[in-house]
Structure formats: C-alpha cells, structure tokens
Design an enzyme around this catalytic site. Structure first.
Site, PDB file in Angstrom:
ATOM      1  N   PRO A  90     -16.697  19.626  14.536  1.00  0.00           N
ATOM      2  CA  PRO A  90     -15.278  19.912  14.291  1.00  0.00           C
ATOM      3  C   PRO A  90     -14.521  18.668  13.832  1.00  0.00           C
ATOM      4  O   PRO A  90     -13.393  18.766  13.355  1.00  0.00           O
ATOM      5  CB  PRO A  90     -14.770  20.409  15.657  1.00  0.00           C
ATOM      6  CG  PRO A  90     -15.791  20.014  16.655  1.00  0.00           C
ATOM      7  CD  PRO A  90     -17.085  19.821  15.940  1.00  0.00           C
ATOM      8  N   GLU A 117     -21.002  17.969  24.055  1.00  0.00           N
ATOM      9  CA  GLU A 117     -19.712  17.387  23.718  1.00  0.00           C
ATOM     10  C   GLU A 117     -19.713  16.764  22.308  1.00  0.00           C
ATOM     11  O   GLU A 117     -18.690  16.658  21.670  1.00  0.00           O
ATOM     12  CB  GLU A 117     -19.373  16.334  24.783  1.00  0.00           C
ATOM     13  CG  GLU A 117     -17.927  15.921  24.896  1.00  0.00           C
ATOM     14  CD  GLU A 117     -16.976  17.082  25.145  1.00  0.00           C
ATOM     15  OE1 GLU A 117     -17.380  18.095  25.766  1.00  0.00           O
ATOM     16  OE2 GLU A 117     -15.830  16.968  24.684  1.00  0.00           O
ATOM     17  N   ASP A 170     -15.209  35.922  -7.289  1.00  0.00           N
ATOM     18  CA  ASP A 170     -14.981  35.742  -5.851  1.00  0.00           C
ATOM     19  C   ASP A 170     -13.669  35.011  -5.586  1.00  0.00           C
ATOM     20  O   ASP A 170     -13.217  34.221  -6.416  1.00  0.00           O
ATOM     21  CB  ASP A 170     -16.086  34.872  -5.240  1.00  0.00           C
ATOM     22  CG  ASP A 170     -17.321  35.673  -4.884  1.00  0.00           C
ATOM     23  OD1 ASP A 170     -17.292  36.899  -5.024  1.00  0.00           O
ATOM     24  OD2 ASP A 170     -18.304  35.031  -4.472  1.00  0.00           O
TER      25      ASP A 170
HETATM   26  N1  ADE Z   1     -19.361  22.516  15.887  1.00  0.00           N
HETATM   27  C1  ADE Z   1     -18.438  22.923  16.773  1.00  0.00           C
HETATM   28  N2  ADE Z   1     -17.327  23.360  16.163  1.00  0.00           N
HETATM   29  C2  ADE Z   1     -17.550  23.224  14.821  1.00  0.00           C
HETATM   30  C3  ADE Z   1     -16.783  23.490  13.658  1.00  0.00           C
HETATM   31  N3  ADE Z   1     -15.545  23.973  13.713  1.00  0.00           N
HETATM   32  N4  ADE Z   1     -17.328  23.219  12.460  1.00  0.00           N
HETATM   33  C4  ADE Z   1     -18.575  22.707  12.376  1.00  0.00           C
HETATM   34  N5  ADE Z   1     -19.349  22.425  13.438  1.00  0.00           N
HETATM   35  C5  ADE Z   1     -18.845  22.687  14.650  1.00  0.00           C
END
Ligand code: ADE
Length: 230
Positions: A90, A117, A170
């Site tokens: 993330p 984590e 698309d």
């Molecule tokens: N791992 C955990 N959350 C994620 C996300 N939003 N994008 C990519 N990998 C992740």
C-alpha cells in the site's frame, strides 16, 4: 512474457490463472506463470520462519530478507532475462492503466507478494524492486493486488484478446470511462434501449457514445478530466 510470483500462498493464484482470459493467454503460449513459495527458501528448523518482530518496536511482524532473497535468486536463474521486479504494497506508487501498458511491454515480470506488517526494507533496495499499490486501502496481503495487476497487464498483450473483446474501447484507454452498453431485449422491465443505438447510423452512434463517456467520466471521475478539453 514470463511472470514469476513469489508468495507464501501460491494456491491463492490457482483459480484466477486457470480461467477465462488468463487461461487462454497461457494456452496460446503468450504468457507463462511460475508460482514459488517463499517459505520453501526459509532456513530449515525454527518452523521455516519467514517473519520476525520489527526492530525499534511496534505492532505486527515483518517479512525477513533472507527467504525472499533466496527465493528470488532461485527464480531469477530460470531465465536469462531479468525483467522488472514489483513489490506489492500500500506504500507503492498507484497502479493505473498507464503503468499496465508500461509493464505489458516487458518480457519478464517478477511479483513479490508479502503478508504481515510489511517487508524488511532491504528487500526493496537489494532486489531493485518498484513498489506498486492498487489503491488507497490495506489488503491482508499482496496476493490479490498481484492478481489484479497480472490480469490488467496480460490482457494488453498482443493476441490475448480476440477482436470481439478488444481493449481499445476500454475505460481509461482514451482517458475516459467507457460509454454504457446495451444488449437484447430491446425493452426490459419497462427500460428501453436508447433509440440511437437501434438507428444503424454509425456516425451518430459514435457521437452519442463519446458524449456518454464524457458525461459518465464527469459524474464518476472528474479527476480524469482535469487537464483535458472535453
Ligand atoms: N498489500 C496490502 N495492501 C495493498 C494495496 N493496496 N496494494 C498493493 N499491495 C497491497
């Protein structure tokens, strides 16, 4: 294209890779997938441990560098092409259509999906990996994110989609969301197909679709229109 996935849960990939477009792409010999379990490369004993507590304290566990490096080095040897290495996180740059096009031009991609984590930072630095995120939310692991990216990238490979489902209309391919679609019947529960789509006038239909695409983009994703003159 060769796609390697390094993961603690290779079984999670079995179903998505064996259906529909991803399956067809493999059958046509356009892409090959190799799933490798990071745990197979953990030190013997100690229950083949792959995670440990973060230095400096804090919640959760961190994916250790050694099993990931060992696993990576093992799969890298399987082909002369190094390709690009993607860590799902993330904290990565946001994955989008442009990035999908960029990755679809590579001969080889290696995805590293973590749990816990996060990763020990030396994995990213030492393996020269780019971090990618599929959106502003936290998943329980990188596997689903890897599958999303793989699907978006593989369908852009030449020859994967037949003419009947070509990618050029698309959403995002021209900076807009796609126009609405209709199929039979002409009237369903009192809702009628727009007259123009039944007119046979291809010029008018194209105009209508463009206007609908702009309208939909303005309503749902005004950010996509920011520096465009629609
Ligand atoms: N791992 C955990 N959350 C994620 C996300 N939003 N994008 C990519 N990998 C992740």
């Amino acid at each position: 294209m060769r796609i390697d996935v390094l993961t603690l849960f290779p079984e999670m990939f079995e179903s998505p890779l064996s259906h529909s477009i991803l399956r067809r792409a493999q059958e046509k010999g356009l892409v090959e997938f190799f799933l490798t379990n990071i745990r197979d490369f953990a030190a013997q004993g100690n229950y083949r441990r792959v995670d440990d507590k973060p230095y400096g304290g804090g919640p959760g566990m961190v994916l250790m560098p050694e099993p990931v490096f060992n696993c990576f080095e093992h799969v890298q040897k399987q082909s002369d092409v190094k390709g690009r290495v993607v860590l799902l996180s993330p904290q990565g740059k946001k994955f989008d259509h442009e990035k999908a096009v960029e990755l679809s031009r590579e001969q080889r991609l290696t995805f590293i999906a973590g749990r816990y984590e996060g990763f020990d930072e030396r994995i990213r630095v030492g393996l020269g990996a780019e971090q990618l995120s599929i959106g502003d939310y936290v998943l329980s692991g990188g596997e689903l994110a890897a599958m999303v990216i793989i699907d978006a990238v593989v369908r852009l490979q030449e020859g994967v989609l037949g003419d009947e489902d070509s990618a050029c209309d698309d959403s995002f391919s021209n900076g807009l969301l796609e126009y609405p679609h209709y199929t039979r019947p002409e009237i369903f529960r009192g809702m009628k197909v727009p007259e123009i789509l039944l007119s046979g006038d291809h010029g008018k239909i194209a105009e209508w679709r463009k206007a609908q695409a702009i309208k939909r983009t303005r309503e749902n994703r005004p950010d996509l229109l920011e520096d465009k003159n629609f």
